[in-house]
Write a protein that holds these residues in place. Structure first.
Motif, PDB file in Angstrom:
ATOM      1  N   PRO A   1      12.338   4.749   0.987  1.00  0.00           N
ATOM      2  CA  PRO A   1      12.912   3.235   1.960  1.00  0.00           C
ATOM      3  C   PRO A   1      12.280   2.170   1.815  1.00  0.00           C
ATOM      4  CG  PRO A   1      10.614   4.719   2.550  1.00  0.00           C
ATOM      5  CD  PRO A   1      10.958   5.383   1.630  1.00  0.00           C
ATOM      6  N   ARG A   2      11.665   2.125   0.684  1.00  0.00           N
ATOM      7  CA  ARG A   2      11.688   0.682  -0.123  1.00  0.00           C
ATOM      8  C   ARG A   2      12.764   0.750  -0.824  1.00  0.00           C
ATOM      9  NH1 ARG A   2       6.029   1.897  -2.781  1.00  0.00           N
ATOM     10  NH2 ARG A   2       7.124   4.165  -2.669  1.00  0.00           N
ATOM     11  N   ALA A   3      13.356   1.250  -1.512  1.00  0.00           N
ATOM     12  CA  ALA A   3      14.130   1.324  -2.258  1.00  0.00           C
ATOM     13  C   ALA A   3      15.548   0.594  -1.949  1.00  0.00           C
ATOM     14  CB  ALA A   3      14.626   2.697  -3.205  1.00  0.00           C
TER      15      ALA A   3
ATOM     16  N   ARG B   1      13.544  10.912 -19.419  1.00  0.00           N
ATOM     17  CA  ARG B   1      13.528  10.659 -17.743  1.00  0.00           C
ATOM     18  C   ARG B   1      14.307   9.403 -17.146  1.00  0.00           C
ATOM     19  NH1 ARG B   1       8.758  13.462 -14.615  1.00  0.00           N
ATOM     20  NH2 ARG B   1       8.961  15.617 -15.183  1.00  0.00           N
ATOM     21  N   LEU B   2      14.749   9.485 -16.365  1.00  0.00           N
ATOM     22  CA  LEU B   2      15.077   8.825 -15.595  1.00  0.00           C
ATOM     23  C   LEU B   2      14.268   7.740 -14.542  1.00  0.00           C
ATOM     24  CD1 LEU B   2      17.975   8.452 -15.509  1.00  0.00           C
ATOM     25  CD2 LEU B   2      18.441   9.378 -13.309  1.00  0.00           C
ATOM     26  N   MET B   3      13.810   6.850 -15.326  1.00  0.00           N
ATOM     27  CA  MET B   3      13.038   5.887 -14.471  1.00  0.00           C
ATOM     28  C   MET B   3      13.322   5.594 -13.703  1.00  0.00           C
ATOM     29  SD  MET B   3      10.887   6.897 -17.068  1.00  0.00           S
ATOM     30  CE  MET B   3       8.707   5.910 -16.481  1.00  0.00           C
ATOM     31  N   GLY B   4      12.420   5.100 -12.678  1.00  0.00           N
ATOM     32  CA  GLY B   4      12.240   5.163 -11.383  1.00  0.00           C
ATOM     33  C   GLY B   4      13.393   5.387 -10.436  1.00  0.00           C
ATOM     34  N   PHE B   5      13.567   7.315 -10.947  1.00  0.00           N
ATOM     35  CA  PHE B   5      13.865   8.331  -9.836  1.00  0.00           C
ATOM     36  C   PHE B   5      12.794   9.870  -9.925  1.00  0.00           C
ATOM     37  CE2 PHE B   5      18.257   9.251  -8.822  1.00  0.00           C
ATOM     38  CZ  PHE B   5      18.666   8.066  -9.292  1.00  0.00           C
ATOM     39  N   GLY B   6      12.919  10.358  -8.728  1.00  0.00           N
ATOM     40  CA  GLY B   6      11.660  10.923  -8.448  1.00  0.00           C
ATOM     41  C   GLY B   6      10.450  10.297  -7.567  1.00  0.00           C
ATOM     42  N   HIS B   7      10.074  11.445  -6.811  1.00  0.00           N
ATOM     43  CA  HIS B   7       8.183  11.037  -6.343  1.00  0.00           C
ATOM     44  C   HIS B   7       7.806  12.386  -6.278  1.00  0.00           C
ATOM     45  CE1 HIS B   7       5.906   8.584  -3.932  1.00  0.00           C
ATOM     46  NE2 HIS B   7       6.016   8.081  -4.590  1.00  0.00           N
ATOM     47  N   ARG B   8       6.244  11.932  -6.212  1.00  0.00           N
ATOM     48  CA  ARG B   8       5.574  13.526  -5.688  1.00  0.00           C
ATOM     49  C   ARG B   8       5.771  12.862  -4.173  1.00  0.00           C
ATOM     50  NH1 ARG B   8       0.797  14.945  -7.606  1.00  0.00           N
ATOM     51  NH2 ARG B   8       1.685  15.352  -9.511  1.00  0.00           N
ATOM     52  N   VAL B   9       6.248  12.138  -3.765  1.00  0.00           N
ATOM     53  CA  VAL B   9       5.652  12.235  -2.454  1.00  0.00           C
ATOM     54  C   VAL B   9       6.955  12.415  -1.553  1.00  0.00           C
ATOM     55  CG1 VAL B   9       4.977  11.583   0.294  1.00  0.00           C
ATOM     56  CG2 VAL B   9       3.558  11.945  -1.544  1.00  0.00           C
TER      57      VAL B   9
ATOM     58  N   ARG C   1       3.422   4.554 -17.723  1.00  0.00           N
ATOM     59  CA  ARG C   1       5.195   4.691 -16.770  1.00  0.00           C
ATOM     60  C   ARG C   1       5.046   5.476 -16.178  1.00  0.00           C
ATOM     61  NH1 ARG C   1       8.394   7.801 -20.207  1.00  0.00           N
ATOM     62  NH2 ARG C   1       9.867   5.820 -20.170  1.00  0.00           N
ATOM     63  N   ALA C   2       5.095   6.743 -16.015  1.00  0.00           N
ATOM     64  CA  ALA C   2       5.019   7.643 -14.717  1.00  0.00           C
ATOM     65  C   ALA C   2       4.769   6.818 -13.635  1.00  0.00           C
ATOM     66  CB  ALA C   2       4.056   8.690 -14.965  1.00  0.00           C
ATOM     67  N   HIS C   3       3.883   5.080 -13.180  1.00  0.00           N
ATOM     68  CA  HIS C   3       3.752   4.862 -12.123  1.00  0.00           C
ATOM     69  C   HIS C   3       4.237   3.983 -12.070  1.00  0.00           C
ATOM     70  CE1 HIS C   3       1.090   4.484  -8.345  1.00  0.00           C
ATOM     71  NE2 HIS C   3      -0.066   4.150  -8.599  1.00  0.00           N
TER      72      HIS C   3
ATOM     73  N   GLY D   1       1.129  -6.880  -5.507  1.00  0.00           N
ATOM     74  CA  GLY D   1       1.866  -6.500  -4.343  1.00  0.00           C
ATOM     75  C   GLY D   1       0.273  -5.972  -3.373  1.00  0.00           C
ATOM     76  N   ARG D   2       0.100  -4.984  -4.476  1.00  0.00           N
ATOM     77  CA  ARG D   2      -0.941  -3.787  -4.041  1.00  0.00           C
ATOM     78  C   ARG D   2      -2.410  -3.834  -4.138  1.00  0.00           C
ATOM     79  NH1 ARG D   2      -0.046   1.806  -4.656  1.00  0.00           N
ATOM     80  NH2 ARG D   2       1.896   0.606  -3.986  1.00  0.00           N
ATOM     81  N   SER D   3      -2.938  -5.559  -4.539  1.00  0.00           N
ATOM     82  CA  SER D   3      -4.196  -6.113  -4.559  1.00  0.00           C
ATOM     83  C   SER D   3      -4.746  -6.018  -2.817  1.00  0.00           C
ATOM     84  CB  SER D   3      -4.160  -7.509  -4.940  1.00  0.00           C
ATOM     85  OG  SER D   3      -3.878  -8.059  -4.527  1.00  0.00           O
TER      86      SER D   3
ATOM     87  N   ASP E   1       0.977  -1.271   0.221  1.00  0.00           N
ATOM     88  CA  ASP E   1       0.020   0.267   0.238  1.00  0.00           C
ATOM     89  C   ASP E   1       0.818   0.659  -0.302  1.00  0.00           C
ATOM     90  OD1 ASP E   1      -1.819   2.133   1.570  1.00  0.00           O
ATOM     91  OD2 ASP E   1      -2.680   1.071   0.173  1.00  0.00           O
ATOM     92  N   HIS E   2       0.546   2.417  -0.217  1.00  0.00           N
ATOM     93  CA  HIS E   2       1.290   3.527  -0.480  1.00  0.00           C
ATOM     94  C   HIS E   2       0.183   4.592  -0.337  1.00  0.00           C
ATOM     95  CE1 HIS E   2       4.997   5.790  -1.531  1.00  0.00           C
ATOM     96  NE2 HIS E   2       5.508   5.130  -0.620  1.00  0.00           N
ATOM     97  N   GLU E   3      -0.493   4.916   0.675  1.00  0.00           N
ATOM     98  CA  GLU E   3      -1.609   6.011   0.653  1.00  0.00           C
ATOM     99  C   GLU E   3      -2.263   6.410  -0.546  1.00  0.00           C
ATOM    100  OE1 GLU E   3       0.158   9.845   2.401  1.00  0.00           O
ATOM    101  OE2 GLU E   3      -0.658  10.686   0.174  1.00  0.00           O
TER     102      GLU E   3
END
Ligand code: SDX
Length: 422
Positions: free
Chosen positions: A314-316, A300-308, A263-265, A387-389, A229-231
């Motif tokens: 921490p997961r990385a 864009r560098l995929m796997g980099f950056g995050h809205r929050v 791909r942004a998610h 995982g997210r289900s 989960d991720h809010e």
């Protein structure tokens, strides 16, 4: 009640709005009466400063790089508990006793089978159908086999739907993989644990009593936990938006799967590996970093950056440690790992990334482990779905019980034509 005051300098009028406190993280300004009191909307494309609901499920502190499920730190859960422990925790607001976990596990094993009629759906897809297209269709279609059990107002029935969805999604996922290769479907083996069963259904030959290494099961189980989960991320917000109309969880989660595909998610994990393969060698990294920084280049560098997260995800960090510990046992692709490490090393010292607080996110390392588990790129976002289900269905249930919840219906800032005459 504490308040904030808004002053409209066109009229000098003052408007007070209540501050609602949070147990962790920012308090919120209650703007529900804003339009009726001042005749204006807030404006927040992408909802960068908007809380869409109250929730007790997951907490993220983006500045500290902190993630908690029901108050428990993600590092503790990912290193000391199983994914099924975490599913039980999210759904029941407490970790299971040994007896409760065994009962939960046994129920999911028995519910992991899918109706034979669903094979017709899978067989209808063309050979090159993307697993995510098959997955969202299959989850929506699942509801047609339970049309007498879709009473969303019944709490017991909603919990059964939750268990059914969590239990069947890995089977549907393995079926999408087998269909994409045109090979026979493998049914669940109820002697195997949740995560082992998925790898078994992905890999086994019909009738083969396949042995699966514990190190692989533990690695994938950790990945499922990190994705649980991720809010209010984009796909969860989609699930909630569909749920707010009264739609059943199969419809809501099918919509969430489609939102995750971007791909942004969730689609980023597939793009990260594709990108590492294109970069191919550490000597090419600088050129691609330059492209990522060039505002005229859509790269864009995929796997980099995050809205929050404006710090390490921490997961990385957990995945990076998992990579280091299992590199040899799992046979991680050394060259791609070197490229990933070089990207991280350069990006974390480059002002462009530092100023924008761009750090590796969960998707940056996931793909390297999944590749070592012999899971093809096209299935990476499906792993995210599995995982997210539990997070999606838990958020769906929370919304059902939320007395403040109304149908999702944002307004807009209209900048179109005023009065066209025919
Ligand atoms: C997930 O929300 C969640 O919780 C999602 C998730 C979950 O568990 O559900 O954590 C899972 O989706 C993780 C994110 C996976 N996506 C990617 O890795 C794709 C690459 N990242 C980006 O597309 C981007 O960082 C987002 C979409 C993740 C976040 O975008 P934001 O918050 O809308 O930020 P932005 O696009 O406004 O970018 C801010 C600045 C911009 O530069 P300026 O216009 O200020 O000059 O940072 C730049 C962007 O150009 N930027 C990047 C970049 N990400 C942002 N530049 C290069 N490479 C990048 N990856």
């Amino acid at each position: 009640m504490n308040t904030v005051t808004l002053i409209d300098n066109r009229t000098g009028k003052k408007y007070d709005f209540d501050i609602l406190s949070s147990t962790l993280g920012p308090d919120v300004i209650d703007v529900r009466k804003l339009y009726t009191s001042i005749g204006m909307f807030t404006y927040d494309p992408g909802f960068t400063s908007t809380a869409s609901c109250s929730s007790t499920i997951t907490y993220i502190d983006g500045d500290k790089g902190e993630l908690r499920y029901r108050g428990y730190d993600i590092t503790d859960l990912a290193t000391k508990k199983s994914y099924l422990d975490v599913c039980y925790l999210l759904l029941n607001e407490k970790l299971p006793t040994k007896t409760q976990l065994t009962a939960f596990d046994n129920e999911l094993r028995k519910r992991s089978f899918i109706h034979e009629g669903l094979k017709g759906l899978f067989n209808a897809f063309p050979d090159r159908a993307h697993p995510m297209a098959m997955m969202s269709s299959a989850v929506s279609a699942l509801s047609t086999f339970y049309y007498e059990h879709l009473n969303v107002a019944n709490k017991e029935e909603a919990l059964v739907m939750a268990h059914r969805i969590i239990a069947k999604i890995p089977t549907l996922a393995a079926f999408t993989y087998r269909r994409s290769l045109g090979i026979p479907y493998i049914y669940p083996d109820i002697e195997r644990s949740f995560t082992e069963n998925f790898l078994y259904m992905m890999r086994a030959y019909p009738g083969e009593n396949l042995e699966i290494r514990d190190v692989e099961i533990r690695a994938l189980d950790t990945i499922f936990t990190l994705h649980a989960d991720h809010e209010q991320n984009a796909s969860t917000s989609t699930v909630r938006s569909v749920a707010s109309t009264g739609a059943h969880p199969y419809a809501a989660i099918s919509a969430g799967i489609n939102a995750l595909w971007g791909r942004a998610h969730g689609g980023a994990n597939e793009s990260v590996i594709a990108q590492l393969e294109i970069i191919a060698d550490v000597k090419n990294v600088d050129a691609f970093i330059a492209r990522a920084k060039d505002s005229n280049d859509e790269f864009r560098l995929m796997g980099f950056g995050h809205r929050v997260y404006k710090n390490f995800d921490p997961r990385a960090i957990i995945l990076k440690k998992l990579l280091d510990s299992l590199k040899d046992e799992l046979g991680i692709d050394d060259n791609l790992l070197k490229v990933a490490r070089r990207i991280e090393e350069i990006a974390l010292n480059d002002p462009y990334f530092i100023e924008r607080k761009l750090y590796p996110n969960i998707d940056f390392y996931t793909g390297l482990i999944l590749t070592a588990l012999k899971i093809p790129k096209s299935m990476f976002t499906i792993i995210f779905v599995i995982g997210r289900s539990v997070g999606w269905i838990t958020q769906w249930i929370e919304l059902q019980n939320d007395t403040e919840m109304k149908i999702t219906r944002p307004r807009q800032r209209y900048i179109g034509e005023k009065n066209k005459i025919l």
